[in-house]
Enzyme design. Structure first.
Site, PDB file in Angstrom:
ATOM      1  N   LYS A   1      24.594  -6.473  18.531  1.00  0.00           N
ATOM      2  CA  LYS A   1      23.599  -5.827  17.325  1.00  0.00           C
ATOM      3  C   LYS A   1      22.164  -6.137  18.113  1.00  0.00           C
ATOM      4  O   LYS A   1      21.586  -7.181  18.250  1.00  0.00           O
ATOM      5  CB  LYS A   1      23.735  -6.872  16.229  1.00  0.00           C
ATOM      6  CG  LYS A   1      23.497  -6.203  14.927  1.00  0.00           C
ATOM      7  CD  LYS A   1      22.030  -5.365  14.900  1.00  0.00           C
ATOM      8  CE  LYS A   1      20.896  -6.549  14.612  1.00  0.00           C
ATOM      9  NZ  LYS A   1      19.607  -5.961  14.662  1.00  0.00           N
TER      10      LYS A   1
ATOM     11  N   GLU B   1      18.900 -19.352  21.088  1.00  0.00           N
ATOM     12  CA  GLU B   1      17.681 -19.193  21.967  1.00  0.00           C
ATOM     13  C   GLU B   1      16.526 -18.816  21.192  1.00  0.00           C
ATOM     14  O   GLU B   1      16.397 -17.674  20.916  1.00  0.00           O
ATOM     15  CB  GLU B   1      17.744 -18.440  23.095  1.00  0.00           C
ATOM     16  CG  GLU B   1      19.219 -18.733  23.768  1.00  0.00           C
ATOM     17  CD  GLU B   1      19.447 -18.605  25.294  1.00  0.00           C
ATOM     18  OE1 GLU B   1      18.502 -17.774  25.876  1.00  0.00           O
ATOM     19  OE2 GLU B   1      19.851 -19.597  25.739  1.00  0.00           O
TER      20      GLU B   1
ATOM     21  N   CYS C   1       9.065 -15.314  25.171  1.00  0.00           N
ATOM     22  CA  CYS C   1       9.523 -16.549  24.339  1.00  0.00           C
ATOM     23  C   CYS C   1       8.967 -17.895  25.330  1.00  0.00           C
ATOM     24  O   CYS C   1       8.370 -18.861  24.787  1.00  0.00           O
ATOM     25  CB  CYS C   1      10.943 -16.662  24.387  1.00  0.00           C
ATOM     26  SG  CYS C   1      11.952 -16.643  25.984  1.00  0.00           S
TER      27      CYS C   1
ATOM     28  N   GLU D   1       3.860 -19.742  16.794  1.00  0.00           N
ATOM     29  CA  GLU D   1       4.125 -19.042  17.834  1.00  0.00           C
ATOM     30  C   GLU D   1       3.261 -17.641  17.523  1.00  0.00           C
ATOM     31  O   GLU D   1       3.605 -17.061  16.355  1.00  0.00           O
ATOM     32  CB  GLU D   1       5.452 -18.582  18.045  1.00  0.00           C
ATOM     33  CG  GLU D   1       5.874 -17.695  19.279  1.00  0.00           C
ATOM     34  CD  GLU D   1       7.311 -17.478  19.304  1.00  0.00           C
ATOM     35  OE1 GLU D   1       8.032 -17.272  18.293  1.00  0.00           O
ATOM     36  OE2 GLU D   1       8.052 -17.395  20.383  1.00  0.00           O
TER      37      GLU D   1
HETATM   38  P1  NAD Z   1      14.112 -12.145  15.099  1.00  0.00           P
HETATM   39  O1  NAD Z   1      14.591 -13.247  15.088  1.00  0.00           O
HETATM   40  O2  NAD Z   1      13.149 -11.215  14.037  1.00  0.00           O
HETATM   41  O3  NAD Z   1      15.356 -10.936  15.395  1.00  0.00           O
HETATM   42  C1  NAD Z   1      16.147 -11.262  16.250  1.00  0.00           C
HETATM   43  C2  NAD Z   1      17.281 -10.617  16.209  1.00  0.00           C
HETATM   44  O4  NAD Z   1      17.855 -11.139  15.072  1.00  0.00           O
HETATM   45  C3  NAD Z   1      17.339  -8.967  15.847  1.00  0.00           C
HETATM   46  O5  NAD Z   1      18.449  -8.429  16.322  1.00  0.00           O
HETATM   47  C4  NAD Z   1      17.347  -8.943  14.148  1.00  0.00           C
HETATM   48  O6  NAD Z   1      17.941  -7.746  13.660  1.00  0.00           O
HETATM   49  C5  NAD Z   1      18.370 -10.262  13.901  1.00  0.00           C
HETATM   50  N1  NAD Z   1      18.446 -10.704  12.644  1.00  0.00           N
HETATM   51  C6  NAD Z   1      17.451 -10.878  11.859  1.00  0.00           C
HETATM   52  N2  NAD Z   1      17.785 -11.483  10.775  1.00  0.00           N
HETATM   53  C7  NAD Z   1      18.786 -11.742  10.663  1.00  0.00           C
HETATM   54  C8  NAD Z   1      20.081 -12.301   9.688  1.00  0.00           C
HETATM   55  N3  NAD Z   1      19.768 -12.629   8.775  1.00  0.00           N
HETATM   56  N4  NAD Z   1      21.271 -12.300  10.404  1.00  0.00           N
HETATM   57  C9  NAD Z   1      21.563 -11.965  11.783  1.00  0.00           C
HETATM   58  N5  NAD Z   1      20.777 -11.252  12.560  1.00  0.00           N
HETATM   59  C10 NAD Z   1      19.465 -11.233  12.130  1.00  0.00           C
HETATM   60  O7  NAD Z   1      13.222 -11.914  16.438  1.00  0.00           O
HETATM   61  P2  NAD Z   1      12.284 -10.855  17.271  1.00  0.00           P
HETATM   62  O8  NAD Z   1      11.122 -10.735  16.486  1.00  0.00           O
HETATM   63  O9  NAD Z   1      13.287  -9.746  17.428  1.00  0.00           O
HETATM   64  O10 NAD Z   1      12.153 -11.537  18.467  1.00  0.00           O
HETATM   65  C11 NAD Z   1      11.160 -12.467  18.888  1.00  0.00           C
HETATM   66  C12 NAD Z   1      11.583 -13.952  18.924  1.00  0.00           C
HETATM   67  O11 NAD Z   1      12.689 -14.139  19.716  1.00  0.00           O
HETATM   68  C13 NAD Z   1      10.303 -14.813  19.312  1.00  0.00           C
HETATM   69  O12 NAD Z   1      10.416 -15.895  18.390  1.00  0.00           O
HETATM   70  C14 NAD Z   1      10.739 -15.253  20.748  1.00  0.00           C
HETATM   71  O13 NAD Z   1      10.298 -16.551  21.080  1.00  0.00           O
HETATM   72  C15 NAD Z   1      12.135 -15.386  20.816  1.00  0.00           C
HETATM   73  N6  NAD Z   1      12.846 -15.220  21.765  1.00  0.00           N
HETATM   74  C16 NAD Z   1      13.543 -16.402  22.294  1.00  0.00           C
HETATM   75  C17 NAD Z   1      13.995 -16.218  23.496  1.00  0.00           C
HETATM   76  C18 NAD Z   1      14.729 -17.477  24.107  1.00  0.00           C
HETATM   77  O14 NAD Z   1      15.328 -17.376  25.216  1.00  0.00           O
HETATM   78  N7  NAD Z   1      14.443 -18.784  23.666  1.00  0.00           N
HETATM   79  C19 NAD Z   1      13.799 -15.115  24.369  1.00  0.00           C
HETATM   80  C20 NAD Z   1      13.350 -13.897  23.794  1.00  0.00           C
HETATM   81  C21 NAD Z   1      12.788 -14.226  22.691  1.00  0.00           C
END
Ligand code: NAD
Length: 525
Positions: free
Chosen positions: A197, A272, A306, A404
């Site tokens: 997804k 992550e 991230c 962040e």
């Molecule tokens: P997000 O949490 O908004 O979304 C990530 C994914 O989760 C998307 O596919 C979204 O549709 C899905 N999602 C959202 N709500 C959900 C739910 N209730 N149930 C299941 N899935 C759900 O994050 P984003 O804005 O897409 O990405 C940015 C974030 O990701 C930042 O906080 C960044 O630090 C983090 N990130 C972490 C790493 C790491 O390896 N630690 C790497 C890249 C990004």
């Protein structure tokens, strides 16, 4: 003859914008080997970050679509060849995936850059890294050894490693294709089947996986893709009883929600999450290198990274010089259209995210001393462009120090002693990465070992070694992937105990007094 020219720009399109040729007219799910619409026909708009206009609509998956994808993946797991193939056979297919990705890196980068706003040169690097992720795990499963334990004369006990089933993979919009590969590679290499997804802001590159896997010879049903919003498609995957594990990358708050929603189903979770990583510059550091690396560390990938070193802690003796040189260099970072080779910072992914980052910049103006950037760069009338922004003298309780931002914005804070630097570094809820700049060997290791971060780089920006653990502590994540740790996450390790010689069973029910050996054997369990 069909034209190879990109379609003519719509009238409102800015001059320095390029639409890739042959964009799809629709982005669909991929379930059981077919490209399909949502069962209820629903779609959502996908914007490009330079015009913020809809360039395509994507199928909006719901529970019914996820159910179909999980059923296909489960069938492929129960009845198909993939989990039963020799590691070498799976490895060959995954190497072919890597070959195909490499051979199309320019096209992949073009589409990724268009959809996400990442600078084209950096999107190209991410496409190559995606290929490398597949190669790495394809090699690792062939070299995989499992433990055996001897109890001389009595037992030989060994680990029977097995794929788990249908892996649910939920990914964010920053470097989408590469982060998908980071999960797809190990999940598939270990013999699982998957439902991916991807993030709703950036579905374009994810939709390329289907063709790549078909061409590489992945059996039907092993890879399934459902587009859509987190609360609908993502949640349906998280709460699906036949999806025993979820690998999630995204925001910490989303991770918390997923953790709670998955709890009734007791599934394996790899999280992550977000970061607010410190780069700590001691007075004895090589300042030239530290400045170059900390500029790159927060402004590469548009700051949507991230592991961005978004807090720079600088020792007082070199603080003024550092801030002055850093700000001057930040002002020279080239903001430009994502497709231009000279661009160093492109357009942020989506207007919602742009508004969030701009909101933090306004907050920062009340919390710190603005020394570079501070808003929209000149000459960019439309699109999600943000000038590389530097705040100095930021107090540790400032929101721009604690939260962040996930954009090209950095907070710089002075410190005097090692202890103070450590307290500042650890004084946030996150603990993903830390970067330490010093030439003092003892300090370097003492500080690195004490800092609350899943990953530390000494005198370097983020240069990954795929064998090392990847993950965060505190609010930055749960569990570690990377190297064999990813293999562990995506497999069961079943312990098989084999008796040698005579069995050693306690004897019950034969009307005799239990012996000490009987009792000891029971106590072992
Ligand atoms: P997000 O949490 O908004 O979304 C990530 C994914 O989760 C998307 O596919 C979204 O549709 C899905 N999602 C959202 N709500 C959900 C739910 N209730 N149930 C299941 N899935 C759900 O994050 P984003 O804005 O897409 O990405 C940015 C974030 O990701 C930042 O906080 C960044 O630090 C983090 N990130 C972490 C790493 C790491 O390896 N630690 C790497 C890249 C990004």
């Amino acid at each position: 003859m069909p034209s190879t020219e990109p379609p003519a720009a719509p009238p409102t399109e800015p001059a320095r914008h390029r639409r890739p040729a042959d964009l799809p007219d629709r982005i669909r799910h991929y379930i059981d080997g077919s490209h399909v619409e949502s069962i209820d026909g629903d779609t959502f708009d996908v914007l490009d970050p330079v015009t913020n206009q809809t360039y395509v609509r994507a199928a909006a998956g719901k529970k019914a679509d996820v159910d179909a994808a999980v059923a296909a993946a489960r069938r492929a797991f129960d009845e198909g060849p993939w989990p039963r193939m020799l590691p070498r056979a799976r490895s060959r297919i995954l190497h072919r995936v890597a070959d195909i990705v490499e051979s199309r890196d320019a096209r992949l980068a073009e589409l990724e850059s268009f959809d996400s706003g990442l600078p084209i040169t950096q999107a190209l690097g991410q496409a190559r890294r995606a290929a490398e992720n597949f190669r790495f795990f394809a090699d690792l499963v062939v070299a995989q050894a499992d433990d055996a334990y001897k109890v001389p004369g009595r037992q030989i006990n060994y680990v029977n490693r097995k794929p788990i089933g249908v892996a649910g993979l939920i990914t964010p919009w920053n470097t989408p294709f590469m982060l998908e590969s980071w999960k797809l590679g190990p999940a598939l290499a270990t013999g699982n089947t998957v439902v991916l997804k991807p993030a709703e802001f950036t579905p374009l590159s994810a939709s390329l996986w289907a063709g790549i896997f078909e061409e590489a010879g992945l059996p039907t049903g092993v890879f399934n893709l459902v587009h859509g919003f987190g609360e609908a498609a993502g949640d349906a995957l998280v709460t699906h009883p036949r999806v025993p594990l979820i690998s999630f990358t995204g925001e910490s708050s989303t991770g918390q929600m997923i953790f709670a929603n998955a709890a009734p189903h007791l599934k394996g979770l790899s999280m992550e999450l977000g970061g607010k990583s410190p780069a700590v510059v001691f007075a004895d550091a090589d300042l030239d290198a530290a400045i170059d690396a900390t500029i790159f560390g927060v402004f590469s990938l548009n700051g949507e990274r991230c592991t961005a070193g978004s807090r720079i802690l600088v020792q007082r003796q070199v603080y003024d010089e550092f801030v002055e040189r850093y700000a001057a260099q930040a002002r020279r970072v080239v903001v430009g259209p994502p497709h231009e080779a000279s661009t160093e910072v492109g357009a942020l992914v989506h207007p919602e995210h742009y508004d969030k980052v701009m909101g933090y910049i306004e907050i920062g103006k009340t919390e710190g001393r603005l020394v570079a950037g501070g808003g929209r760069p000149e000459g960019f009338g439309t699109g999600n462009y943000v000038a590389p922004t530097v705040f100095a003298d930021v107090a540790p309780d400032a929101r721009i120090f604690q939260e962040e931002i996930f954009g090209p914005v950095v907070a710089i804070t002075p410190f005097d002693t090692d202890d103070e630097a450590l307290a500042l570094a650890n004084g946030v809820r996150y603990g993903l990465a830390a970067y330490v700049w010093t030439n003092d060997l003892r300090r370097a290791h003492s500080f690195s070992q004490a800092v609350e971060a899943g990953m530390v780089w000494l005198n370097s920006n983020n240069v990954r070694d795929l064998r090392t653990p990847f993950g965060g502590v505190k609010a930055s994540g749960l569990g570690h992937e990377g190297g064999y740790r990813s293999i562990d996450f995506y497999t069961h390790q079943q312990a098989v105990h084999v008796t040698l010689g005579e069995g050693h069973n306690p004897t019950f029910g034969k009307a005799r007094t239990p012996t000490v050996t009987d009792v000891a054997a029971v106590a072992d369990e």
